[in-house]
Write a protein that holds these residues in place. Structure first.
Motif, PDB file in Angstrom:
ATOM      1  N   ILE B 180     -19.235 -27.671 -19.719  1.00  0.00           N
ATOM      2  CA  ILE B 180     -20.326 -27.198 -20.452  1.00  0.00           C
ATOM      3  C   ILE B 180     -21.500 -26.836 -19.593  1.00  0.00           C
ATOM      4  CG2 ILE B 180     -21.991 -26.989 -22.251  1.00  0.00           C
ATOM      5  CD1 ILE B 180     -19.675 -27.730 -24.008  1.00  0.00           C
ATOM      6  N   ARG B 181     -21.719 -27.952 -18.996  1.00  0.00           N
ATOM      7  CA  ARG B 181     -22.680 -28.015 -17.777  1.00  0.00           C
ATOM      8  C   ARG B 181     -22.573 -26.870 -17.042  1.00  0.00           C
ATOM      9  NH1 ARG B 181     -23.422 -33.519 -15.560  1.00  0.00           N
ATOM     10  NH2 ARG B 181     -24.138 -32.202 -14.081  1.00  0.00           N
ATOM     11  N   GLU B 182     -21.296 -26.753 -16.244  1.00  0.00           N
ATOM     12  CA  GLU B 182     -21.121 -25.810 -15.199  1.00  0.00           C
ATOM     13  C   GLU B 182     -21.287 -24.271 -15.711  1.00  0.00           C
ATOM     14  OE1 GLU B 182     -20.228 -25.888 -12.089  1.00  0.00           O
ATOM     15  OE2 GLU B 182     -20.777 -27.990 -12.600  1.00  0.00           O
ATOM     16  N   ALA B 183     -20.842 -24.282 -17.194  1.00  0.00           N
ATOM     17  CA  ALA B 183     -20.903 -22.574 -17.649  1.00  0.00           C
ATOM     18  C   ALA B 183     -22.328 -22.488 -17.655  1.00  0.00           C
ATOM     19  CB  ALA B 183     -20.161 -23.005 -18.976  1.00  0.00           C
ATOM     20  N   LEU B 184     -23.197 -23.263 -18.405  1.00  0.00           N
ATOM     21  CA  LEU B 184     -24.644 -22.957 -18.523  1.00  0.00           C
ATOM     22  C   LEU B 184     -25.089 -22.736 -17.220  1.00  0.00           C
ATOM     23  CD1 LEU B 184     -25.838 -25.410 -21.281  1.00  0.00           C
ATOM     24  CD2 LEU B 184     -25.447 -22.924 -21.476  1.00  0.00           C
ATOM     25  N   ARG B 185     -24.746 -23.564 -16.311  1.00  0.00           N
ATOM     26  CA  ARG B 185     -25.236 -23.256 -14.887  1.00  0.00           C
ATOM     27  C   ARG B 185     -25.131 -21.849 -14.338  1.00  0.00           C
ATOM     28  NH1 ARG B 185     -26.443 -27.204 -10.967  1.00  0.00           N
ATOM     29  NH2 ARG B 185     -25.186 -28.792 -12.034  1.00  0.00           N
ATOM     30  N   SER B 186     -23.828 -21.332 -14.730  1.00  0.00           N
ATOM     31  CA  SER B 186     -23.369 -20.099 -14.202  1.00  0.00           C
ATOM     32  C   SER B 186     -24.097 -19.190 -14.869  1.00  0.00           C
ATOM     33  CB  SER B 186     -21.934 -19.791 -14.316  1.00  0.00           C
ATOM     34  OG  SER B 186     -21.430 -19.782 -15.646  1.00  0.00           O
ATOM     35  N   ALA B 187     -24.743 -19.313 -16.191  1.00  0.00           N
ATOM     36  CA  ALA B 187     -25.257 -18.335 -16.896  1.00  0.00           C
ATOM     37  C   ALA B 187     -26.847 -18.146 -16.296  1.00  0.00           C
ATOM     38  CB  ALA B 187     -25.442 -18.578 -18.448  1.00  0.00           C
ATOM     39  N   MET B 188     -27.247 -19.241 -15.851  1.00  0.00           N
ATOM     40  CA  MET B 188     -28.768 -19.510 -15.467  1.00  0.00           C
ATOM     41  C   MET B 188     -29.104 -19.119 -14.191  1.00  0.00           C
ATOM     42  SD  MET B 188     -29.804 -22.575 -17.877  1.00  0.00           S
ATOM     43  CE  MET B 188     -31.468 -22.617 -17.213  1.00  0.00           C
ATOM     44  N   THR B 189     -27.935 -19.322 -13.266  1.00  0.00           N
ATOM     45  CA  THR B 189     -28.135 -19.476 -11.559  1.00  0.00           C
ATOM     46  C   THR B 189     -28.454 -17.720 -11.249  1.00  0.00           C
ATOM     47  OG1 THR B 189     -26.670 -20.888 -11.329  1.00  0.00           O
ATOM     48  CG2 THR B 189     -27.128 -19.743  -9.534  1.00  0.00           C
ATOM     49  N   MET B 191     -30.192 -15.839 -12.869  1.00  0.00           N
ATOM     50  CA  MET B 191     -31.553 -15.302 -13.340  1.00  0.00           C
ATOM     51  C   MET B 191     -32.459 -15.902 -12.270  1.00  0.00           C
ATOM     52  SD  MET B 191     -31.101 -13.551 -15.969  1.00  0.00           S
ATOM     53  CE  MET B 191     -29.747 -13.136 -16.755  1.00  0.00           C
ATOM     54  N   ILE B 192     -32.196 -17.299 -12.165  1.00  0.00           N
ATOM     55  CA  ILE B 192     -33.166 -17.848 -11.319  1.00  0.00           C
ATOM     56  C   ILE B 192     -33.005 -17.291  -9.896  1.00  0.00           C
ATOM     57  CG2 ILE B 192     -33.659 -20.226 -10.122  1.00  0.00           C
ATOM     58  CD1 ILE B 192     -32.612 -21.469 -12.827  1.00  0.00           C
ATOM     59  N   ASN B 193     -32.041 -16.707  -9.378  1.00  0.00           N
ATOM     60  CA  ASN B 193     -32.101 -16.392  -8.162  1.00  0.00           C
ATOM     61  C   ASN B 193     -32.874 -15.060  -7.959  1.00  0.00           C
ATOM     62  OD1 ASN B 193     -30.332 -18.073  -7.034  1.00  0.00           O
ATOM     63  ND2 ASN B 193     -28.598 -16.952  -7.254  1.00  0.00           N
ATOM     64  N   SER B 194     -32.674 -14.115  -9.553  1.00  0.00           N
ATOM     65  CA  SER B 194     -33.471 -12.772  -9.300  1.00  0.00           C
ATOM     66  C   SER B 194     -35.177 -13.363  -9.354  1.00  0.00           C
ATOM     67  CB  SER B 194     -32.976 -12.002 -10.389  1.00  0.00           C
ATOM     68  OG  SER B 194     -33.537 -12.492 -11.597  1.00  0.00           O
ATOM     69  N   LEU B 195     -35.295 -14.589  -9.942  1.00  0.00           N
ATOM     70  CA  LEU B 195     -37.017 -14.746  -9.826  1.00  0.00           C
ATOM     71  C   LEU B 195     -37.286 -14.737  -8.430  1.00  0.00           C
ATOM     72  CD1 LEU B 195     -37.396 -17.546 -12.524  1.00  0.00           C
ATOM     73  CD2 LEU B 195     -37.899 -15.173 -13.002  1.00  0.00           C
ATOM     74  N   MET B 196     -36.532 -15.549  -7.622  1.00  0.00           N
ATOM     75  CA  MET B 196     -36.835 -15.594  -6.082  1.00  0.00           C
ATOM     76  C   MET B 196     -37.050 -14.421  -5.360  1.00  0.00           C
ATOM     77  SD  MET B 196     -35.681 -19.161  -5.361  1.00  0.00           S
ATOM     78  CE  MET B 196     -34.819 -20.448  -6.359  1.00  0.00           C
ATOM     79  N   VAL B 197     -36.201 -13.370  -5.816  1.00  0.00           N
ATOM     80  CA  VAL B 197     -36.341 -12.274  -4.779  1.00  0.00           C
ATOM     81  C   VAL B 197     -37.010 -10.966  -5.322  1.00  0.00           C
ATOM     82  CG1 VAL B 197     -34.029 -13.001  -3.497  1.00  0.00           C
ATOM     83  CG2 VAL B 197     -33.928 -11.300  -5.403  1.00  0.00           C
ATOM     84  N   VAL B 198     -37.203 -11.043  -6.693  1.00  0.00           N
ATOM     85  CA  VAL B 198     -37.659  -9.873  -7.342  1.00  0.00           C
ATOM     86  C   VAL B 198     -39.222  -9.531  -6.474  1.00  0.00           C
ATOM     87  CG1 VAL B 198     -39.363 -11.122  -8.889  1.00  0.00           C
ATOM     88  CG2 VAL B 198     -38.519  -8.864  -9.341  1.00  0.00           C
ATOM     89  N   GLY B 199     -39.210  -7.992  -6.269  1.00  0.00           N
ATOM     90  CA  GLY B 199     -40.022  -7.493  -5.540  1.00  0.00           C
ATOM     91  C   GLY B 199     -40.049  -7.431  -4.201  1.00  0.00           C
ATOM     92  N   ILE B 200     -39.235  -8.272  -3.623  1.00  0.00           N
ATOM     93  CA  ILE B 200     -38.905  -8.223  -2.173  1.00  0.00           C
ATOM     94  C   ILE B 200     -37.685  -7.367  -1.841  1.00  0.00           C
ATOM     95  CG2 ILE B 200     -38.358  -9.526  -0.130  1.00  0.00           C
ATOM     96  CD1 ILE B 200     -39.611 -12.012  -1.498  1.00  0.00           C
ATOM     97  N   LEU B 229     -39.554 -13.877 -16.671  1.00  0.00           N
ATOM     98  CA  LEU B 229     -39.606 -15.092 -17.343  1.00  0.00           C
ATOM     99  C   LEU B 229     -38.907 -15.172 -18.815  1.00  0.00           C
ATOM    100  CD1 LEU B 229     -43.095 -16.606 -16.091  1.00  0.00           C
ATOM    101  CD2 LEU B 229     -40.524 -16.930 -15.004  1.00  0.00           C
ATOM    102  N   MET B 230     -39.164 -13.977 -19.354  1.00  0.00           N
ATOM    103  CA  MET B 230     -38.751 -13.677 -20.602  1.00  0.00           C
ATOM    104  C   MET B 230     -37.057 -13.666 -20.436  1.00  0.00           C
ATOM    105  SD  MET B 230     -39.659 -10.615 -22.866  1.00  0.00           S
ATOM    106  CE  MET B 230     -38.692  -9.235 -22.256  1.00  0.00           C
ATOM    107  N   ILE B 231     -36.610 -12.888 -19.758  1.00  0.00           N
ATOM    108  CA  ILE B 231     -35.012 -12.890 -19.825  1.00  0.00           C
ATOM    109  C   ILE B 231     -34.548 -14.015 -19.175  1.00  0.00           C
ATOM    110  CG2 ILE B 231     -35.309 -10.047 -19.550  1.00  0.00           C
ATOM    111  CD1 ILE B 231     -34.863 -10.143 -16.630  1.00  0.00           C
ATOM    112  N   SER B 232     -35.168 -14.666 -18.238  1.00  0.00           N
ATOM    113  CA  SER B 232     -34.239 -16.019 -17.871  1.00  0.00           C
ATOM    114  C   SER B 232     -34.402 -16.848 -19.127  1.00  0.00           C
ATOM    115  CB  SER B 232     -35.176 -16.684 -16.980  1.00  0.00           C
ATOM    116  OG  SER B 232     -35.908 -16.112 -15.901  1.00  0.00           O
ATOM    117  N   CYS B 233     -35.285 -16.782 -19.520  1.00  0.00           N
ATOM    118  CA  CYS B 233     -35.318 -17.911 -21.022  1.00  0.00           C
ATOM    119  C   CYS B 233     -34.250 -17.384 -21.879  1.00  0.00           C
ATOM    120  CB  CYS B 233     -36.859 -17.801 -21.667  1.00  0.00           C
ATOM    121  SG  CYS B 233     -36.774 -18.682 -23.118  1.00  0.00           S
ATOM    122  N   ALA B 234     -34.196 -16.142 -22.035  1.00  0.00           N
ATOM    123  CA  ALA B 234     -33.402 -15.260 -23.027  1.00  0.00           C
ATOM    124  C   ALA B 234     -31.866 -15.975 -22.568  1.00  0.00           C
ATOM    125  CB  ALA B 234     -33.423 -13.992 -23.227  1.00  0.00           C
ATOM    126  N   ALA B 235     -31.439 -15.585 -21.146  1.00  0.00           N
ATOM    127  CA  ALA B 235     -30.157 -15.972 -20.908  1.00  0.00           C
ATOM    128  C   ALA B 235     -29.885 -17.649 -21.213  1.00  0.00           C
ATOM    129  CB  ALA B 235     -29.909 -15.828 -19.403  1.00  0.00           C
TER     130      ALA B 235
END
Lengths: 231, 266
Positions: B180-189, B191-200, B229-235
């Motif tokens: 389950i941890r792996e599964a949640l990680r795959s859902a959130m990764t 989103m977190i990656n897109s936080l890093m590159v957004v705008g660039i 931030l809202m969509i990362s939280c939603a995922a």
């Protein structure tokens, strides 16, 4: 004869210690060989061994998995100390009647983490074994204590199989369901497994149901032999 | 912010036909066999977006909580249905549970965003809440489909480990906890990656839309921060709810792994 011990605090509380540990009646007509009788019936008491013998692919593993309730149990009747199986919570059933896969199962992490992994489960967390008893068991099976720090993924199949046996014995089940425990071992290790199992039976009130093709094992740890497919 | 929105008249819209013609030309000259799908797709695109435009206009003009709530529920229902098609590992996708997970995530996150961050008056202002809910849903869907598909895939490839844990006295939850941890990680990764590159790497669609609509880019960027931030939280919330509601379906009543888990839908 029937002696109820309802006041015992252990759960399930009304187990009858006068009954055999396990009584099994499994339909075997689904097996590939139709010369079998419709049901396989046997009971097992403390210090007993039952060996299921017969050629590969006849469904011996399925029988062990059924007893462990990992497999569909329709048409099966099983009693643990006189109590019908579905009155006992599956996780308690399985930790008392412990199935050990033929293919050794190792989790990510060190061997030590693997051995202690079941003791992090809620059901087992109050009976964590001493390090000394781990080392004693390892040595009996020709494994040195340094194996504990190794990455479990680097073990050979033979080493992993013995680690799985150590882990199972430390859980002190009442019935050990062994699926070809010596399949990937050399002669010396096979003898060590037979000897360890005998010692374990003499020290505990447990029993063993096993599947094997290994005559060293059935010779050194003799038990009731049930030949499937040869009636 | 004095810039005005440039309206697109019906006659101007007709000229998008040029774009369709170019696409069709490519399809025809390479014999891609996509002409029919292209025309059908174009028709659907025009029809669906026009209907949505008019529907939103009506919803915004009514602007009542008792309209906004069922509209979001309907959107969640469509989203739950889409999710079924994106999960090849899950042979019996729990559409109802997905709906529950998506709807509760959307209500929860939308209420937080509306009440504490954007604070429109009234707080359920449909011009704010409906588009926000749409964005939450769109991203929660990809989160929940990634996580449940991954969970089934992990359980399938690690079934021996799950069964070994069950054999040693694990509860169903304990036996799949690591997976389950792996599964949640795959859902959130993602989103977190897109936080890093957004705008660039790219300017997000919503921000582009706001700028085209005449908004100040600085203001649009602030909105985009809220949205990201809202969509990362939603995922994260959506996947957690769906997995919590559905992991028990991996097991039989007798707490064994379900044998028909090992079929995939194609």
């Amino acid at each position: 004869m029937v002696e109820n011990k309802l006041n015992e605090p252990i759960d399930p509380a009304n187990l009858n210690l006068a009954c055999p540990i396990l009584e099994v009646s499994i339909p075997v007509d689904k097996l590939r060989d139709d010369t079998n009788p419709p049901h396989l019936n046997f009971k097992i008491d403390k210090r007993h061994i039952v060996w299921l013998l017969g050629r590969s692919g006849i469904g011996k593993t399925t029988i062990l998995r059924t007893i462990a309730r990992l497999h569909e149990t329709s048409g099966v009747s099983m009693k643990y100390r006189g109590t019908i199986y579905h009155q006992i919570e599956p996780r308690r059933w399985r930790s008392s009647i412990l199935y050990v896969n033929q293919k050794p199962v190792m989790f990510r992490g060190s061997v030590r983490e693997n051995i202690f992994k079941p003791f992090r489960l809620r059901l087992n967390k109050d009976r964590i074994p001493e390090n000394a008893s781990v080392v004693t068991l390892l040595r009996k099976l020709y494994l040195s204590d340094s194996v504990l720090e190794r990455d479990a993924m680097t073990l050979s199949v033979g080493e992993a199989a013995r680690i799985c046996l150590v882990r199972a014995l430390l859980l002190s089940p009442e019935i050990l369901l062994l699926d070809e425990p010596t399949a990937s071992l050399d002669l010396d290790s096979r003898k060590a497994v037979a000897k360890t199992l005998n010692e374990w039976l003499s020290l505990t009130d447990s029993g063993i149901i096993g599947v094997t093709h290994d005559e060293t094992l059935t010779g050194m740890a003799p038990g009731l032999e049930i030949h499937l497919g040869s009636y | 912010m004095t810039t005005q929105i440039v309206p697109i008249s019906d006659s101007q819209l007709i000229f998008t036909g040029i774009l369709v013609l170019i696409t069709a030309g490519i399809s025809a000259s390479f014999r891609l066999g996509l002409l029919k799908s292209l025309l059908w797709g174009t028709a659907r695109c025009v029809l669906q977006l026009s209907v949505v435009g008019y529907a939103l206009a009506w919803i915004f003009s009514v602007n009542r909580l008792e309209v906004v709530i069922p509209v979001i529920a309907l959107m969640a229902l469509f989203a739950a249905n889409t999710a079924t098609r994106r999960t090849p590992n899950v042979s019996d996708f729990p559409t109802l549970l997905a709906f529950v997970a998506l709807a509760s995530t959307t209500y929860l996150v939308a209420v937080i965003v509306s009440l504490t961050i954007i604070r429109p008056v009234p707080w359920y202002e449909s011009r704010i809440v409906v588009p926000i809910s749409g964005m939450i849903l769109g991203n929660a869907v990809s989160g929940i489909t990634l996580s449940i598909d991954r969970l089934y895939g992990e359980v399938r490839s690690h079934s021996h480990e799950v069964e070994a844990l069950l054999s040693m006295g694990a509860s169903p939850w304990e036996s799949v906890h690591d997976l389950i941890r792996e599964a949640l990680r795959s859902a959130m990764t993602p989103m977190i990656n897109s936080l890093m590159v957004v705008g660039i790497v790219s300017i997000p669609g919503m921000m582009t839309g706001q700028i085209l609509g005449g908004a100040d880019p600085v203001e649009a960027a602030r909105y985009q921060i809220v949205v990201m931030l809202m969509i990362s939280c939603a995922a994260a919330v959506g996947s957690m709810i769906l997995i919590g509601l559905s992991f028990r379906r991996l097991f039989t009543k007798d707490e064994a792994l379900r044998p028909n888990l090992f079929r995939s839908n194609s």
